[in-house]
Design a protein around this motif. Sequence first.
Motif, PDB file in Angstrom:
ATOM      1  N   TYR A 188      14.043 -18.643 -10.777  1.00  0.00           N
ATOM      2  CA  TYR A 188      14.385 -17.405  -9.779  1.00  0.00           C
ATOM      3  C   TYR A 188      13.782 -17.455  -8.245  1.00  0.00           C
ATOM      4  CZ  TYR A 188      16.055 -15.877 -14.311  1.00  0.00           C
ATOM      5  OH  TYR A 188      16.616 -15.703 -15.286  1.00  0.00           O
ATOM      6  N   CYS A 189      14.303 -16.803  -7.164  1.00  0.00           N
ATOM      7  CA  CYS A 189      13.692 -17.093  -5.798  1.00  0.00           C
ATOM      8  C   CYS A 189      12.560 -15.805  -5.602  1.00  0.00           C
ATOM      9  CB  CYS A 189      14.904 -16.664  -4.856  1.00  0.00           C
ATOM     10  SG  CYS A 189      15.543 -14.769  -4.853  1.00  0.00           S
ATOM     11  N   SER A 190      12.522 -15.054  -6.535  1.00  0.00           N
ATOM     12  CA  SER A 190      11.327 -14.088  -6.222  1.00  0.00           C
ATOM     13  C   SER A 190      10.984 -13.438  -7.459  1.00  0.00           C
ATOM     14  CB  SER A 190      12.138 -12.975  -5.534  1.00  0.00           C
ATOM     15  OG  SER A 190      12.872 -11.891  -6.202  1.00  0.00           O
ATOM     16  N   GLY A 224      13.202 -12.516 -11.460  1.00  0.00           N
ATOM     17  CA  GLY A 224      12.806 -13.086 -12.599  1.00  0.00           C
ATOM     18  C   GLY A 224      12.402 -11.836 -13.503  1.00  0.00           C
ATOM     19  N   ASN A 225      11.782 -10.968 -13.003  1.00  0.00           N
ATOM     20  CA  ASN A 225      11.547  -9.599 -13.806  1.00  0.00           C
ATOM     21  C   ASN A 225      12.916  -8.922 -14.303  1.00  0.00           C
ATOM     22  OD1 ASN A 225       8.918 -10.116 -13.589  1.00  0.00           O
ATOM     23  ND2 ASN A 225       8.639  -8.583 -12.160  1.00  0.00           N
ATOM     24  N   ARG A 226      13.757  -8.787 -13.254  1.00  0.00           N
ATOM     25  CA  ARG A 226      15.217  -8.176 -13.553  1.00  0.00           C
ATOM     26  C   ARG A 226      15.936  -8.950 -14.848  1.00  0.00           C
ATOM     27  NH1 ARG A 226      16.610  -7.173  -8.777  1.00  0.00           N
ATOM     28  NH2 ARG A 226      17.491  -9.207  -8.354  1.00  0.00           N
ATOM     29  N   ASN A 227      15.837 -10.075 -14.800  1.00  0.00           N
ATOM     30  CA  ASN A 227      16.600 -10.866 -15.648  1.00  0.00           C
ATOM     31  C   ASN A 227      15.845 -10.845 -17.074  1.00  0.00           C
ATOM     32  OD1 ASN A 227      19.038 -12.721 -14.957  1.00  0.00           O
ATOM     33  ND2 ASN A 227      17.803 -12.162 -13.029  1.00  0.00           N
ATOM     34  N   ALA A 228      14.268 -10.877 -17.058  1.00  0.00           N
ATOM     35  CA  ALA A 228      13.675 -10.673 -18.322  1.00  0.00           C
ATOM     36  C   ALA A 228      13.891  -9.240 -18.883  1.00  0.00           C
ATOM     37  CB  ALA A 228      12.179 -10.906 -17.821  1.00  0.00           C
ATOM     38  N   VAL A 229      14.035  -8.345 -18.079  1.00  0.00           N
ATOM     39  CA  VAL A 229      14.385  -7.076 -18.592  1.00  0.00           C
ATOM     40  C   VAL A 229      15.557  -6.987 -19.287  1.00  0.00           C
ATOM     41  CG1 VAL A 229      14.576  -4.416 -18.074  1.00  0.00           C
ATOM     42  CG2 VAL A 229      12.575  -5.801 -17.282  1.00  0.00           C
TER      43      VAL A 229
END
Length: 176
Positions: free
Chosen positions: A157-159, A163-168
């Motif tokens: 992920y670029c940021s 990364g957090n959005r996809n983990a959630v």
Amino acid sequence: MIFAHDTEESLLAAVELVNSAEEPDTLTEIDQLDAFFAEHVYTGVHTGDAAELAAVRALRAPLRRMLTSDRDTTARLVNETLAKHRAVPQLVRHGNVDYHIHAVPAEAPFPVRIAVETAMALIDLIRTDELSRLSICADDTCEGIVLDLSRNRSRRYCSTACGNRNAVAAYRARRK
């Protein structure tokens, strides 16, 4: 460290600059340009005016192409950039920074320095066949560039936000 410090710094700056074009655009004000100049410890001329801001913003698309093309195309784009700006690599040191390469004089415009320093950094990636260190963000809603300097090449992920959005999203999908 995988590459020389100046190579990594130039690549990090180029990726940040290109990614600043993603929504929301994070390079619209002269103060943001000043912060970019300071954060990436550029030296030389920095006029901090609207014309310089426009010229730096205009670099984002050509740099994106240089950072995301195949090896042969990237090599051609690097060579064109270096020839256009008559780059002459020299070892310099200043401040707390040990020897590194500058390829344009200190009086060269800031956008020229960005373009040439990016091209010089890409030389290392091309020569070592490491362009795979550059990729597009794994988030389906993002076109940001990822610079993966990790040993195990695990950065996707670029940021942190992507990364957090996809983990959630993955967590919520598992909970269903």
